[in-house]
Write a protein that holds these residues in place. Structure first.
Motif, mmCIF file in Angstrom:
data_model
loop_
_atom_site.group_PDB
_atom_site.id
_atom_site.type_symbol
_atom_site.label_atom_id
_atom_site.label_comp_id
_atom_site.label_asym_id
_atom_site.label_seq_id
_atom_site.Cartn_x
_atom_site.Cartn_y
_atom_site.Cartn_z
ATOM 1 N N CYS A 61 30.008 -15.566 -5.104
ATOM 2 C CA CYS A 61 30.931 -15.869 -6.195
ATOM 3 C C CYS A 61 30.335 -16.761 -7.276
ATOM 4 N N ASP A 62 30.723 -16.455 -8.516
ATOM 5 C CA ASP A 62 30.374 -17.306 -9.644
ATOM 6 C C ASP A 62 31.277 -18.539 -9.669
ATOM 7 N N ARG A 63 32.551 -18.330 -9.372
ATOM 8 C CA ARG A 63 33.501 -19.432 -9.332
ATOM 9 C C ARG A 63 34.413 -19.261 -8.124
ATOM 10 N N VAL A 64 34.980 -20.398 -7.676
ATOM 11 C CA VAL A 64 35.808 -20.411 -6.466
ATOM 12 C C VAL A 64 37.063 -21.234 -6.727
ATOM 13 N N GLY A 65 38.181 -20.775 -6.176
ATOM 14 C CA GLY A 65 39.409 -21.551 -6.177
ATOM 15 C C GLY A 65 39.858 -21.766 -4.746
ATOM 16 N N ILE A 66 40.175 -23.012 -4.400
ATOM 17 C CA ILE A 66 40.652 -23.346 -3.061
ATOM 18 C C ILE A 66 42.141 -23.667 -3.157
ATOM 19 N N ILE A 67 42.959 -22.900 -2.445
ATOM 20 C CA ILE A 67 44.403 -23.074 -2.486
ATOM 21 C C ILE A 67 44.899 -23.518 -1.121
ATOM 22 N N PHE B 78 36.594 -8.026 3.177
ATOM 23 C CA PHE B 78 35.523 -8.075 4.175
ATOM 24 C C PHE B 78 36.033 -8.265 5.598
ATOM 25 N N SER B 79 37.347 -8.290 5.759
ATOM 26 C CA SER B 79 37.931 -8.553 7.074
ATOM 27 C C SER B 79 37.519 -7.497 8.093
ATOM 28 N N GLY B 80 36.941 -7.931 9.204
ATOM 29 C CA GLY B 80 36.611 -7.036 10.305
ATOM 30 C C GLY B 80 35.370 -6.189 10.110
ATOM 31 N N LEU B 81 34.586 -6.451 9.076
ATOM 32 C CA LEU B 81 33.415 -5.614 8.810
ATOM 33 C C LEU B 81 32.186 -6.114 9.550
ATOM 34 N N ASP B 82 31.322 -5.170 9.941
ATOM 35 C CA ASP B 82 30.038 -5.546 10.521
ATOM 36 C C ASP B 82 29.083 -5.922 9.381
ATOM 37 N N PRO B 83 27.955 -6.577 9.695
ATOM 38 C CA PRO B 83 27.052 -7.064 8.635
ATOM 39 C C PRO B 83 26.570 -5.987 7.675
ATOM 40 N N ILE B 84 26.331 -4.777 8.165
ATOM 41 C CA ILE B 84 25.860 -3.711 7.270
ATOM 42 C C ILE B 84 26.952 -3.333 6.279
ATOM 43 N N PRO C 146 35.167 -11.630 -17.795
ATOM 44 C CA PRO C 146 34.386 -10.398 -17.649
ATOM 45 C C PRO C 146 33.066 -10.649 -16.918
ATOM 46 N N GLY C 147 32.775 -9.815 -15.944
ATOM 47 C CA GLY C 147 31.527 -9.916 -15.207
ATOM 48 C C GLY C 147 31.479 -11.039 -14.199
ATOM 49 N N GLU C 148 32.609 -11.674 -13.936
ATOM 50 C CA GLU C 148 32.649 -12.817 -13.029
ATOM 51 C C GLU C 148 33.245 -12.405 -11.690
ATOM 52 N N ILE C 149 32.669 -12.923 -10.604
ATOM 53 C CA ILE C 149 33.241 -12.739 -9.272
ATOM 54 C C ILE C 149 33.882 -14.063 -8.868
ATOM 55 N N TYR C 150 35.182 -14.018 -8.652
ATOM 56 C CA TYR C 150 35.964 -15.220 -8.347
ATOM 57 C C TYR C 150 36.429 -15.154 -6.902
ATOM 58 N N GLY C 151 36.063 -16.149 -6.122
ATOM 59 C CA GLY C 151 36.471 -16.215 -4.724
ATOM 60 C C GLY C 151 37.717 -17.058 -4.565
ATOM 61 N N PHE C 152 38.745 -16.490 -3.951
ATOM 62 C CA PHE C 152 40.035 -17.147 -3.780
ATOM 63 C C PHE C 152 40.183 -17.451 -2.296
ATOM 64 N N VAL C 153 40.083 -18.718 -1.910
ATOM 65 C CA VAL C 153 40.050 -19.052 -0.488
ATOM 66 C C VAL C 153 41.178 -20.009 -0.125
ATOM 67 N N SER D 177 39.916 -12.454 -2.091
ATOM 68 C CA SER D 177 40.196 -13.516 -1.132
ATOM 69 C C SER D 177 39.388 -13.248 0.123
ATOM 70 N N SER D 178 39.035 -14.324 0.826
ATOM 71 C CA SER D 178 38.260 -14.166 2.048
ATOM 72 C C SER D 178 38.282 -15.450 2.845
ATOM 73 N N HIS D 179 38.201 -15.293 4.182
ATOM 74 C CA HIS D 179 38.017 -16.441 5.059
ATOM 75 C C HIS D 179 36.534 -16.673 5.384
ATOM 76 N N GLN D 180 35.676 -15.758 4.941
ATOM 77 C CA GLN D 180 34.250 -15.866 5.217
ATOM 78 C C GLN D 180 33.597 -16.705 4.121
ATOM 79 N N LEU D 181 33.647 -18.024 4.314
ATOM 80 C CA LEU D 181 33.261 -18.941 3.252
ATOM 81 C C LEU D 181 31.771 -18.875 2.927
ATOM 82 N N ASP D 182 30.935 -18.554 3.909
ATOM 83 C CA ASP D 182 29.514 -18.407 3.613
ATOM 84 C C ASP D 182 29.291 -17.240 2.657
ATOM 85 N N LEU D 183 30.070 -16.184 2.820
ATOM 86 C CA LEU D 183 29.968 -15.023 1.936
ATOM 87 C C LEU D 183 30.474 -15.370 0.534
ATOM 88 N N VAL D 184 31.580 -16.088 0.461
ATOM 89 C CA VAL D 184 32.110 -16.532 -0.827
ATOM 90 C C VAL D 184 31.077 -17.390 -1.550
#
Length: 294
Positions: free
Chosen positions: A198-204, A159-165, A28-35, A187-194
């Motif tokens: 993100c609080d936690r990250v998984g690399i697959i 976030f795919s294809g989005l401008d910075p705003i 709960p309350g966690e943002i998990y980045g799946f990359v 999931s995202s390919h924008q690793l700087d954003l992840v």
């Protein structure tokens, strides 16, 4: 508040192993980045969570119990292949989607209008999706995943294809939902954003989880590296057991084993000449990703 857990998922497509014992937990309350790279298994994992695909083995748990169809109705899902109606008015289709999740007409309309206002689209309620830019279409897709007040968010490449705003607007929305206790996995390919969100990250990679943890846990695991600014070549002072990773005039990166301290490196360099800078080199997520998937 809900905890989403994936435990030992396996999935084959013919002779291809798409997932091998994939496990992860989003609290709960966690943002998990799946990359991971394309074809690594991110979307397959998410589709199994949603029930779109069946796993060959393993399970998806909702608060420690096997997930049910009723639980899945309380997931906000944003697929990689966007699925809204191109020729329908934006507000109408958001209300329609909320009604499919069991909301009454008034609540559905209030939720949809509120989300469009938050996303800067309050003036476009009667526009068709095709009238909007790609970034605004993405905002509508996010609204569609949120309009029924889901207990869990599962977002595939939001976030795919989005401008910075647009990236900032969507980031703020996800942070806000997490602060309300909603588990968020994206999931995202924008690793700087992840790394930033993100609080936690998984690399697959290749259908297997290569690494999991907080961003700082991942960045600080493995051998420690230090950047030493000195005019003296590192070969003249590098302590025994340390490795010279990179060197250019006046600057050297040293990798040390556990039994050598940072002060040992600094003392060795100072013993033969001046040291103008000395800093710990903590790899960013991009470097780690390259390491784990190579």
């Amino acid at each position: 508040m809900t905890t989403l857990e994936v435990r030992n998922l396996r999935k084959n497509f013919g002779d291809v192993a798409a997932l091998t014992d994939v496990s992860l937990t989003v609290k709960p309350g966690e943002i998990y980045g799946f990359v991971g790279s394309n074809g690594a298994g991110k979307s397959t994992t998410m589709r199994i969570i949603l029930g779109v695909l069946a796993a060959d083995a393993g399970e998806v748990l909702w608060d420690g119990k096997p997930i049910t169809a009723d639980n899945r109705r309380n997931i906000g899902y944003m697929p990689e292949e966007r699925g809204l109606y191109a020729k329908e008015k934006i507000l109408d289709q958001l209300v329609f989607l909320a009604r499919l999740h069991g909301l009454g007409i008034q609540e559905a309309t209030t939720n949809a209008q509120g989300l469009l206002e938050q996303l800067g689209l309050a003036e476009r309620t009667t526009s068709q999706l095709t009238d909007l830019s790609l970034g605004n279409q993405q905002r509508v897709q996010l609204a569609a995943s949120l309009v029924h007040n889901p207990d869990v968010l599962v977002l595939d490449e939001p976030f795919s294809g989005l401008d910075p705003i647009a990236v900032q607007v969507m980031s703020d929305m996800l942070i806000s939902r997490a602060q309300q206790g909603t588990p968020v996995i994206f999931s995202s390919h924008q690793l700087d954003l992840v790394q930033r969100l993100c609080d936690r990250v998984g690399i697959i990679s290749g259908g297997e989880m290569r690494a999991q943890g907080t961003v700082m846990e991942l960045r600080t695991q493995g051998p420690a590296r230090y950047e030493v600014g000195s005019p003296v070549p590192a070969q003249e002072w590098c302590p025994t057991g340390c490795r010279i990773v990179a060197e250019e005039p006046g600057q050297t990166i040293i990798e040390k084993p556990e039994h050598v301290s940072d002060q040992d490196i600094l003392a060795a360099a100072l013993a033969v000449g001046p040291v103008h800078s000395f800093t710990r080199r903590v790899p960013d997520l991009v470097d780690l990703f390259k390491e784990f998937v190579s």
